[in-house]
Scaffold this motif. Structure first.
Motif, short mmCIF file in Angstrom:
data_model
loop_
_atom_site.label_atom_id
_atom_site.label_comp_id
_atom_site.label_asym_id
_atom_site.label_seq_id
_atom_site.Cartn_x
_atom_site.Cartn_y
_atom_site.Cartn_z
N GLY A 1 127.46 -78.18 42.27
CA GLY A 1 128.44 -78.46 43.55
C GLY A 1 128.99 -77.24 43.38
N VAL A 2 129.12 -76.13 43.01
CA VAL A 2 129.71 -74.43 42.93
C VAL A 2 127.89 -73.95 42.88
N SER A 3 126.40 -73.93 43.22
CA SER A 3 125.38 -72.89 42.78
C SER A 3 125.32 -72.47 44.21
N GLY A 4 125.26 -72.83 45.03
CA GLY A 4 125.63 -72.07 46.37
C GLY A 4 126.92 -70.74 46.07
N MET A 5 127.81 -71.30 46.00
CA MET A 5 129.03 -69.93 46.13
C MET A 5 128.40 -69.10 44.86
N LYS A 6 127.87 -69.51 43.22
CA LYS A 6 127.58 -68.77 42.47
C LYS A 6 126.79 -67.59 43.27
N LYS A 7 125.51 -68.41 43.31
CA LYS A 7 124.47 -67.50 43.93
C LYS A 7 124.66 -66.78 44.56
N ASN A 8 125.33 -67.01 46.18
CA ASN A 8 125.89 -65.66 47.07
C ASN A 8 126.97 -65.10 45.92
N LEU A 9 127.72 -64.88 45.16
CA LEU A 9 128.40 -64.21 44.57
C LEU A 9 127.77 -63.40 43.56
N PHE A 10 127.07 -63.33 42.50
CA PHE A 10 126.21 -62.89 41.91
C PHE A 10 124.99 -62.02 42.80
N ALA A 11 125.03 -62.44 43.70
CA ALA A 11 123.79 -61.98 44.22
C ALA A 11 124.11 -60.15 44.65
N LEU A 12 126.17 -59.82 44.55
CA LEU A 12 125.68 -58.98 44.43
C LEU A 12 126.05 -57.97 43.34
N ILE A 13 125.86 -58.57 42.50
CA ILE A 13 125.47 -57.87 40.65
C ILE A 13 123.90 -57.11 40.59
N ARG A 14 123.60 -56.06 40.83
CA ARG A 14 122.97 -54.93 40.75
C ARG A 14 121.72 -54.89 39.15
N PRO A 15 120.47 -55.26 39.48
CA PRO A 15 119.46 -55.26 37.95
C PRO A 15 120.11 -53.57 37.73
N GLY A 16 120.21 -53.91 35.98
CA GLY A 16 120.39 -52.61 35.86
C GLY A 16 122.05 -52.11 34.86
N SER B 1 126.30 -53.39 33.86
CA SER B 1 126.42 -54.13 32.14
C SER B 1 127.15 -55.30 32.94
N LEU B 2 127.42 -55.97 31.92
CA LEU B 2 127.79 -56.68 33.01
C LEU B 2 128.53 -58.19 31.49
N SER C 1 133.60 -50.40 29.17
CA SER C 1 132.25 -50.31 28.98
C SER C 1 131.19 -51.10 30.51
N ALA C 2 131.61 -51.73 31.57
CA ALA C 2 130.91 -52.73 32.05
C ALA C 2 131.10 -52.52 33.38
N ASP C 3 130.15 -52.82 34.07
CA ASP C 3 130.17 -52.37 35.83
C ASP C 3 130.46 -53.54 36.17
N VAL C 4 130.83 -54.58 35.49
CA VAL C 4 130.95 -56.39 36.44
C VAL C 4 131.32 -57.10 35.03
N VAL C 5 132.48 -57.56 35.24
CA VAL C 5 132.94 -58.73 34.26
C VAL C 5 133.20 -59.99 35.58
N VAL C 6 132.82 -61.38 34.83
CA VAL C 6 132.63 -62.51 35.68
C VAL C 6 133.15 -63.39 34.57
N SER C 7 134.41 -64.20 35.18
CA SER C 7 134.74 -65.39 34.57
C SER C 7 135.85 -66.21 35.19
N THR C 8 134.59 -67.40 34.93
CA THR C 8 134.60 -68.38 35.67
C THR C 8 135.17 -70.22 34.89
N LEU C 9 136.32 -69.89 34.94
CA LEU C 9 136.66 -71.57 34.76
C LEU C 9 137.75 -71.31 33.41
N VAL C 10 138.78 -69.48 33.12
CA VAL C 10 138.47 -69.46 31.79
C VAL C 10 140.46 -69.43 31.83
N LEU C 11 140.55 -68.29 32.91
CA LEU C 11 142.11 -67.71 33.25
C LEU C 11 142.78 -69.63 33.75
N CYS C 12 142.19 -70.62 33.47
CA CYS C 12 143.44 -71.56 33.39
C CYS C 12 144.16 -71.98 32.50
#
Length: 116
Positions: free
Chosen positions: A18-33, A35-36, A94-105
C-alpha cells in the motif's frame, strides 16, 4: 516479546504494498553514495527502495530482526552494511540521510530520538 514482535512484522506485506508508491517517490531523493541511517529498520522493508551504492546503517534494537536486515542488505547493497542496537552508537553528524518508518509512534521520548 521481541521474538514474537519480529515474527508479527513479517505480516506487513499488505501495508508495504500500500505504501510502495510513496516510498519509491520519497526514497528516489536519496542519492547513490549517500550515507543513510535506517532508524528502527525492522525487517528491512526500506532496503528495496534505496540506491545499491549507499553506506547503509540499520538501527534496530530488536536482535530478532537483525538476520532479516542482514540478508536483505547483503543481497541489495554493493558495500557491507552495519546493524546497531542503539541510535547513540551512530557518530554525530555521520549520515547524509536518516529514514524512519513506523517508529516514532512506539518510542518513549520522541523529542530525544529526534534530537539524537
Amino acid at each position: 516479546y521481541k521474538k514474537n514482535f519480529a515474527s508479527a512484522m513479517g505480516g506487513m506485506g499488505e501495508y508495504e504494498r500500500g505504501v510502495s508508491g510513496m516510498k519509491k517517490n520519497l526514497f528516489a531523493l536519496i542519492r547513490p553514495g549517500d550515507s543513510l541511517v535506517d532508524l528502527g529498520a525492522g525487517l528491512g522493508p526500506n532496503i528495496a527502495y534505496l540506491p545499491e551504492s549507499l553506506t547503509y546503517t540499520a538501527v534496530e534494537p530488536n536482535e530478532y530482526m537483525h538476520s532479516a536486515i542482514s540478508e536483505k542488505a547483503a543481497a541489495h547493497f554493493k558495500d557491507p552494511s552495519v546493524i546497531l542496537n542503539d541510535l547513540r552508537m551512530v557518530p554525530t553528524a555521520s549520515a547524509d540521510v536518516v529514514v524512519s518508518t513506523l517508529v516514532l509512534c512506539s518510542v518513549k521520548d520522541q523529542r530525544e530520538v529526534l534530537a539524537e
